[in-house]
Design an enzyme around this catalytic site. Structure first.
Site, PDB file in Angstrom:
ATOM      1  N   ASN A   9       0.878  -1.175   0.000  1.00  0.00           N
ATOM      2  CA  ASN A   9       0.000   0.000   0.000  1.00  0.00           C
ATOM      3  C   ASN A   9       0.911   1.218   0.000  1.00  0.00           C
ATOM      4  O   ASN A   9       1.474   1.564   1.028  1.00  0.00           O
ATOM      5  CB  ASN A   9      -0.882  -0.040   1.257  1.00  0.00           C
ATOM      6  CG  ASN A   9      -1.706   1.230   1.427  1.00  0.00           C
ATOM      7  OD1 ASN A   9      -1.796   2.053   0.506  1.00  0.00           O
ATOM      8  ND2 ASN A   9      -2.300   1.403   2.602  1.00  0.00           N
ATOM      9  N   LYS A  11       0.158   4.282  -0.362  1.00  0.00           N
ATOM     10  CA  LYS A  11      -0.469   5.506   0.160  1.00  0.00           C
ATOM     11  C   LYS A  11      -0.160   6.666  -0.801  1.00  0.00           C
ATOM     12  O   LYS A  11      -0.078   6.439  -2.003  1.00  0.00           O
ATOM     13  CB  LYS A  11       0.004   5.766   1.589  1.00  0.00           C
ATOM     14  CG  LYS A  11      -0.126   4.513   2.457  1.00  0.00           C
ATOM     15  CD  LYS A  11       0.028   4.739   3.917  1.00  0.00           C
ATOM     16  CE  LYS A  11      -0.154   3.416   4.648  1.00  0.00           C
ATOM     17  NZ  LYS A  11      -0.142   3.544   6.089  1.00  0.00           N
ATOM     18  N   HIS A  94      -9.642   1.561   4.466  1.00  0.00           N
ATOM     19  CA  HIS A  94      -8.393   1.714   5.222  1.00  0.00           C
ATOM     20  C   HIS A  94      -8.634   2.685   6.384  1.00  0.00           C
ATOM     21  O   HIS A  94      -9.396   3.639   6.253  1.00  0.00           O
ATOM     22  CB  HIS A  94      -7.283   2.237   4.303  1.00  0.00           C
ATOM     23  CG  HIS A  94      -5.941   2.180   4.952  1.00  0.00           C
ATOM     24  ND1 HIS A  94      -5.527   3.129   5.854  1.00  0.00           N
ATOM     25  CD2 HIS A  94      -4.934   1.270   4.861  1.00  0.00           C
ATOM     26  CE1 HIS A  94      -4.309   2.802   6.287  1.00  0.00           C
ATOM     27  NE2 HIS A  94      -3.929   1.686   5.698  1.00  0.00           N
ATOM     28  N   GLU A  96      -6.999   5.035   7.500  1.00  0.00           N
ATOM     29  CA  GLU A  96      -6.741   6.453   7.183  1.00  0.00           C
ATOM     30  C   GLU A  96      -7.935   7.069   6.452  1.00  0.00           C
ATOM     31  O   GLU A  96      -8.219   8.256   6.603  1.00  0.00           O
ATOM     32  CB  GLU A  96      -5.444   6.575   6.363  1.00  0.00           C
ATOM     33  CG  GLU A  96      -4.221   6.326   7.235  1.00  0.00           C
ATOM     34  CD  GLU A  96      -3.018   5.744   6.507  1.00  0.00           C
ATOM     35  OE1 GLU A  96      -2.969   5.784   5.267  1.00  0.00           O
ATOM     36  OE2 GLU A  96      -2.115   5.235   7.204  1.00  0.00           O
ATOM     37  N   GLU A 166      -5.822  -4.707  10.379  1.00  0.00           N
ATOM     38  CA  GLU A 166      -4.766  -3.740  10.654  1.00  0.00           C
ATOM     39  C   GLU A 166      -5.070  -2.968  11.941  1.00  0.00           C
ATOM     40  O   GLU A 166      -5.844  -2.000  11.905  1.00  0.00           O
ATOM     41  CB  GLU A 166      -4.655  -2.732   9.506  1.00  0.00           C
ATOM     42  CG  GLU A 166      -4.318  -3.344   8.175  1.00  0.00           C
ATOM     43  CD  GLU A 166      -3.660  -2.339   7.248  1.00  0.00           C
ATOM     44  OE1 GLU A 166      -2.540  -2.594   6.823  1.00  0.00           O
ATOM     45  OE2 GLU A 166      -4.268  -1.287   6.980  1.00  0.00           O
ATOM     46  N   GLY A 172       2.250   2.328  10.729  1.00  0.00           N
ATOM     47  CA  GLY A 172       3.234   3.400  10.577  1.00  0.00           C
ATOM     48  C   GLY A 172       3.903   3.808  11.880  1.00  0.00           C
ATOM     49  O   GLY A 172       4.556   4.851  11.950  1.00  0.00           O
ATOM     50  N   SER A 212       3.136  -2.109  10.300  1.00  0.00           N
ATOM     51  CA  SER A 212       4.591  -2.164  10.547  1.00  0.00           C
ATOM     52  C   SER A 212       5.220  -3.518  10.216  1.00  0.00           C
ATOM     53  O   SER A 212       6.102  -3.995  10.925  1.00  0.00           O
ATOM     54  CB  SER A 212       4.899  -1.759  11.989  1.00  0.00           C
ATOM     55  OG  SER A 212       4.495  -0.421  12.223  1.00  0.00           O
TER      56      SER A 212
HETATM   57  P1  PGA Z   1       2.637   0.302   7.608  1.00  0.00           P
HETATM   58  O1  PGA Z   1       1.197   0.565   6.943  1.00  0.00           O
HETATM   59  O2  PGA Z   1       3.152  -1.006   7.074  1.00  0.00           O
HETATM   60  O3  PGA Z   1       3.479   1.466   7.183  1.00  0.00           O
HETATM   61  O4  PGA Z   1       2.425   0.249   9.096  1.00  0.00           O
HETATM   62  C1  PGA Z   1       0.305  -0.493   6.719  1.00  0.00           C
HETATM   63  C2  PGA Z   1      -0.972   0.041   6.107  1.00  0.00           C
HETATM   64  O5  PGA Z   1      -1.416   1.144   6.467  1.00  0.00           O
HETATM   65  O6  PGA Z   1      -1.585  -0.624   5.250  1.00  0.00           O
END
Ligand code: PGA
Length: 252
Positions: A9, A11, A94, A96, A166, A172, A212
């Site tokens: 992903n 982003k 997601h 976000e 998640e 992140g 992560s």
């Molecule tokens: P990350 O993000 O691996 O940077 O923690 C995962 C995601 O948001 O899909």
């Protein structure tokens, strides 16, 4: 046996020239894997990604879409549009999007249905906040999110949905859920699917972990009984690191 599905992903990162370069670098590193490889890129990179990934085992996805087919929705992209350029996957719900763009379970449910209407495969994200985890409500939160997002779908459609568990506190932040925490949550989602759609669907549905993931923790996570791969954010932005995650089970 369920397949391992590893999706990146990106982003809001990467320009078209970087996309082309990345896929050219990734292709030879993952061409022999049995695991499914998906890259979910920004809209502006989709066309370049699709062209560069032609004749490779790398599949391309978007990161969002609108639930309507067309109309007066300035700035939005529909499932019909994604399908028209042969996008295969789309991340929906997601955290976000839920947090910064006020997406509710109801909106996400409409998007999941619209994805199937255009034969796109949804990667549906669910996950609890740190407060919810500390209050002991993780299972309740994630099973409700899953149920609501899948409402009205057929068994066949549920089976084709990729679910990404998640935990929001792990995205992140460098904090990964332990492999047991991740596996337990995923089992709770799988049990709910068994209850609502039957054991066969539950045994077949792909449920990933996300938050992560790095090359150093991918193996222990992906080897757990119920974790069918991962949705990878930050670590999917470097081709060699992402390749190591995809090749977590490569001998030697
Ligand atoms: P990350 O993000 O691996 O940077 O923690 C995962 C995601 O948001 O899909």
């Amino acid at each position: 046996m369920r397949k391992k599905v590893i999706a990146g992903n990106w982003k809001m990162n990467m320009l078209p020239n970087e996309t082309i370069h990345f896929i050219e670098e990734l292709t030879p590193l993952v061409k022999d894997t049995q695991n499914e490889v998906i890259l979910c890129v920004p809209y502006t990179d989709l066309f370049y990604a699709l062209l560069t990934a032609q004749n490779t085992n790398i599949k391309i996805g978007a990161q969002n879409m609108h639930f309507e087919e067309e109309g007066a929705y300035t700035g939005e992209i529909s499932g019909k549009m994604l399908k028209s350029i042969q996008v295969e996957y789309v991340i929906l719900g997601h955290s976000e999007r839920r947090q910064y763009f006020q997406e509710t379970d109801e909106i996400i449910n409409k998007k999941v249905k619209a994805a199937f209407q255009y034969e796109l495969k949804p990667i549906l994200c669910v996950g609890e906040t740190l407060e919810e985890r500390e209050a002991g409500t993780t299972e309740e939160v994630i099973t409700k999110q899953t149920e609501r997002a899948l409402e009205g779908l057929s068994k066949e459609q549920v089976e084709k949905t990729i679910i990404a568990y998640e935990p929001i506190w792990a995205i992140g932040t460098g904090k990964t859920a332990t492999k047991e925490e991740a596996n337990n949550s995923i089992q709770a989602i799988r049990n709910k699917i068994a209850q609502n759609y039957g054991q066969t669907v539950a045994d077949r549905v792909i449920i990933q972990y996300g938050g992560s993931i790095k090359s150093t923790n991918a193996k222990e996570l992906f080897e757990m009984s119920d974790i069918d791969g991962g949705l990878v954010g930050g670590a999917s932005l470097k081709a060699d690191e992402f390749a190591k995650i995809i090749q977590y089970n490569k001998e030697g």
